[in-house]
Design a protein around this motif. Sequence first.
Motif, PDB file in Angstrom:
ATOM      1  N   UNK A 119       0.818  -1.224   0.000  1.00 57.21           N
ATOM      2  CA  UNK A 119       0.000   0.000   0.000  1.00 57.21           C
ATOM      3  C   UNK A 119       0.848   1.269   0.000  1.00 57.21           C
ATOM      4  N   UNK A 120       1.976   1.231   0.712  1.00 57.03           N
ATOM      5  CA  UNK A 120       2.861   2.408   0.664  1.00 57.03           C
ATOM      6  C   UNK A 120       3.405   2.618  -0.744  1.00 57.03           C
ATOM      7  N   UNK A 121       3.674   1.519  -1.444  1.00 56.67           N
ATOM      8  CA  UNK A 121       4.162   1.635  -2.827  1.00 56.67           C
ATOM      9  C   UNK A 121       3.065   2.191  -3.734  1.00 56.67           C
ATOM     10  N   UNK A 122       1.817   1.781  -3.491  1.00 58.26           N
ATOM     11  CA  UNK A 122       0.710   2.349  -4.273  1.00 58.26           C
ATOM     12  C   UNK A 122       0.630   3.860  -4.041  1.00 58.26           C
ATOM     13  N   UNK A 123       0.665   4.252  -2.775  1.00 53.15           N
ATOM     14  CA  UNK A 123       0.587   5.687  -2.450  1.00 53.15           C
ATOM     15  C   UNK A 123       1.733   6.460  -3.090  1.00 53.15           C
ATOM     16  N   UNK A 124       2.928   5.852  -3.060  1.00 48.96           N
ATOM     17  CA  UNK A 124       4.106   6.532  -3.615  1.00 48.96           C
ATOM     18  C   UNK A 124       3.971   6.769  -5.116  1.00 48.96           C
ATOM     19  N   UNK A 125       3.167   5.927  -5.771  1.00 43.47           N
ATOM     20  CA  UNK A 125       2.946   6.085  -7.218  1.00 43.47           C
ATOM     21  C   UNK A 125       1.649   6.844  -7.503  1.00 43.47           C
ATOM     22  N   UNK A 126       1.070   7.413  -6.460  1.00 41.00           N
ATOM     23  CA  UNK A 126      -0.105   8.255  -6.660  1.00 41.00           C
ATOM     24  C   UNK A 126      -1.434   7.525  -6.673  1.00 41.00           C
ATOM     25  N   UNK A 172      -1.659   0.588 -10.642  1.00 44.25           N
ATOM     26  CA  UNK A 172      -1.940  -0.247  -9.462  1.00 44.25           C
ATOM     27  C   UNK A 172      -1.570  -1.702  -9.737  1.00 44.25           C
ATOM     28  N   UNK A 173      -1.877  -2.173 -10.949  1.00 44.55           N
ATOM     29  CA  UNK A 173      -1.536  -3.547 -11.325  1.00 44.55           C
ATOM     30  C   UNK A 173      -0.026  -3.717 -11.339  1.00 44.55           C
ATOM     31  N   UNK A 174       0.639  -2.761 -11.953  1.00 44.61           N
ATOM     32  CA  UNK A 174       2.088  -2.874 -12.110  1.00 44.61           C
ATOM     33  C   UNK A 174       2.804  -2.817 -10.757  1.00 44.61           C
ATOM     34  N   UNK A 175       2.410  -1.857  -9.941  1.00 40.87           N
ATOM     35  CA  UNK A 175       3.078  -1.681  -8.645  1.00 40.87           C
ATOM     36  C   UNK A 175       2.869  -2.900  -7.751  1.00 40.87           C
ATOM     37  N   UNK A 176       1.630  -3.352  -7.628  1.00 36.53           N
ATOM     38  CA  UNK A 176       1.381  -4.516  -6.754  1.00 36.53           C
ATOM     39  C   UNK A 176       2.018  -5.767  -7.341  1.00 36.53           C
ATOM     40  N   UNK A 181       5.036 -12.036  -3.390  1.00 40.30           N
ATOM     41  CA  UNK A 181       4.930 -12.811  -2.152  1.00 40.30           C
ATOM     42  C   UNK A 181       3.867 -12.251  -1.201  1.00 40.30           C
ATOM     43  N   UNK A 182       3.254 -11.156  -1.578  1.00 43.74           N
ATOM     44  CA  UNK A 182       2.191 -10.587  -0.734  1.00 43.74           C
ATOM     45  C   UNK A 182       0.963 -10.312  -1.611  1.00 43.74           C
ATOM     46  N   UNK A 183       0.646 -11.330  -2.430  1.00 47.12           N
ATOM     47  CA  UNK A 183      -0.538 -11.395  -3.291  1.00 47.12           C
ATOM     48  C   UNK A 183      -0.315 -10.825  -4.690  1.00 47.12           C
ATOM     49  N   UNK A 184       0.685  -9.975  -4.874  1.00 42.41           N
ATOM     50  CA  UNK A 184       1.034  -9.517  -6.210  1.00 42.41           C
ATOM     51  C   UNK A 184      -0.068  -8.746  -6.910  1.00 42.41           C
ATOM     52  N   UNK A 185      -0.163  -8.922  -8.220  1.00 38.43           N
ATOM     53  CA  UNK A 185      -1.122  -8.187  -9.036  1.00 38.43           C
ATOM     54  C   UNK A 185      -2.553  -8.620  -8.697  1.00 38.43           C
ATOM     55  N   UNK A 186      -3.522  -7.778  -9.041  1.00 42.42           N
ATOM     56  CA  UNK A 186      -4.919  -8.115  -8.742  1.00 42.42           C
ATOM     57  C   UNK A 186      -5.353  -9.412  -9.429  1.00 42.42           C
ATOM     58  N   UNK A 187      -6.360 -10.054  -8.825  1.00 40.86           N
ATOM     59  CA  UNK A 187      -6.977 -11.204  -9.482  1.00 40.86           C
ATOM     60  C   UNK A 187      -8.120 -10.773 -10.385  1.00 40.86           C
ATOM     61  N   UNK A 254      10.057  -3.811   1.527  1.00 40.22           N
ATOM     62  CA  UNK A 254      10.998  -3.935   0.410  1.00 40.22           C
ATOM     63  C   UNK A 254      11.576  -5.341   0.292  1.00 40.22           C
ATOM     64  N   UNK A 255      11.566  -6.097   1.416  1.00 43.95           N
ATOM     65  CA  UNK A 255      12.072  -7.473   1.346  1.00 43.95           C
ATOM     66  C   UNK A 255      11.255  -8.316   0.372  1.00 43.95           C
ATOM     67  N   UNK A 256      10.004  -7.915   0.144  1.00 43.84           N
ATOM     68  CA  UNK A 256       9.113  -8.716  -0.703  1.00 43.84           C
ATOM     69  C   UNK A 256       8.935  -8.112  -2.088  1.00 43.84           C
ATOM     70  N   UNK A 257       9.737  -7.095  -2.369  1.00 41.15           N
ATOM     71  CA  UNK A 257       9.666  -6.473  -3.684  1.00 41.15           C
ATOM     72  C   UNK A 257      10.660  -7.129  -4.623  1.00 41.15           C
ATOM     73  N   UNK A 258      10.211  -7.495  -5.799  1.00 41.48           N
ATOM     74  CA  UNK A 258      11.122  -8.007  -6.826  1.00 41.48           C
ATOM     75  C   UNK A 258      11.281  -6.932  -7.887  1.00 41.48           C
ATOM     76  N   UNK A 259      12.359  -7.029  -8.629  1.00 48.36           N
ATOM     77  CA  UNK A 259      12.599  -5.991  -9.642  1.00 48.36           C
ATOM     78  C   UNK A 259      12.444  -6.571 -11.034  1.00 48.36           C
TER      79      UNK A 259
END
Lengths: 259, 259
Positions: A119-126, A172-176, A181-187, A254-259
């Motif tokens: 959610x913090x990553x979503x907020x950071x991307x507006x 939102x799709x891209x960021x999540x 490892x924490x649900x990823x992109x929307x279903x 960030x531990x669960x973020x992949x690049x």
Amino acid sequence: MDVADLTPAQARERFRGGERRPTAGWCRGWTQANLIAVPKALAYELLLFAHRNAQACPVLDVGEAGAFQTRLFPGDLRTDLPGYRVYRDGRPVADRDAVVAEWREDLVPFLIGCSFTFEQALLAEGVPVRHLEQGSNVPMYVTGVPCEPSGVLSGPLVVSMRPVPEPLVATAVEVSGRYPMVHGAPVHVGDPAELGIDDLARPDFGDPVEVRAGEVPVFWACGVTPQAAIMASGVDFAIGHLPGHMAIIDARDDDYRVT
Amino acid sequence: MDVADLTPAQARERFRGGERRPTAGWCRGWTQANLIAVPKALAYELLLFAHRNAQACPVLDVGEAGAFQTRLFPGDLRTDLPGYRVYRDGRPVADRDAVVAEWREDLVPFLIGCSFTFEQALLAEGVPVRHLEQGSNVPMYVTGVPCEPSGVLSGPLVVSMRPVPEPLVATAVEVSGRYPMVHGAPVHVGDPAELGIDDLARPDFGDPVEVRAGEVPVFWACGVTPQAAIMASGVDFAIGHLPGHMAIIDARDDDYRVT
């Protein structure tokens, strides 16, 4: 002190003191997790259920039978979450601030990823997060989508929902999606009926949130799914967190973020 | 017919007929997998071991107790691999072409990802694969690197090795990294001593391959790791594949590629 600025240890101490509140927005940058603790006899089927339904049930950590700590949760799993739900014969029989009396020596605790993590990553991307704006719990819905069974365990997929302005859905799709490892992109994006959800205003867990004009409901797999399987399968005993009232763990988003 | 052009069903039929050969290069484009079958009583600890050591033990599929088929392996797991290794009390006691007599009703079969899956992708990017050139089995080594234990299960990481020309090391890392469910990027590049490997010419499993001037040994986590844990932990009974003699499954290499 703003709860966003607490460390996980500080938050756990507060919850140990009896505070019962949803944890969205707590401990910014630190990861939150779903709890599901089942008798050892069911641990294999639960772990396999999680593996077979990995988007909904990403396993972050598993404790030993009877332990109330795990590597990532160096507190007391019986007291340091803000809320618990106790299940008997597949039915929720009690919501509790602590489960010291209920915890059994044969319980195996599983910590499952939570979408609060991105959610913090979503907020950071507006991308706005409505339940944070409202100061409420995220809305969660039991869908009509069946999980892949494992032994005696079967049940429906549970999802969380966040309304996203149409122009920001792709973001939102891209960021999540960076957090598999924490649900990823929307279903699912859009019509709730596609998931078998009748009424967004009446979530099965958590609080309803406003969906404004120009916004689309976006649905993510939710770590309450194991609890739905406990219920659907009539499991004799289990303890979960109260939905939205998460275990705050010693790991970084960030531990669960992949690049 | 070149074995590279066989379908998985055709290859399984050949192995059912008794052919015992390493499967590197078989069924181009189709996925190969490691087999480890353990008594139901050990299934939870094995699945958790796999989860805790996911790079070495990525779980592709799990069968029911006593089943000798899985979703991805619609053949007979007791006959349709080219070779088996039977363990008692942690010791390999027999190598077999079939394990019909040895298979037990309480055995749970796990299929674990295999690095053969990305070899065609390596070749396509110009990275040579020496054991394919030599027509031999891939060399595998027991390292000095401990896995994270799970219950009674502990043991060393096993790795496979492919010599890569120095200018192509980055490519090899990048290409294999696209396949995280089949061991992904290497665990080590260069000096074998760093992994506790004494002599590349004497692999613990498979065949030695030539490392030419200007080439660097590159090491990938290997799905024989569960068998090393069976041995190190003195497990009373288990059946694995003969290293390099894989289960060829009804999945495509591309199914395990991420972008």
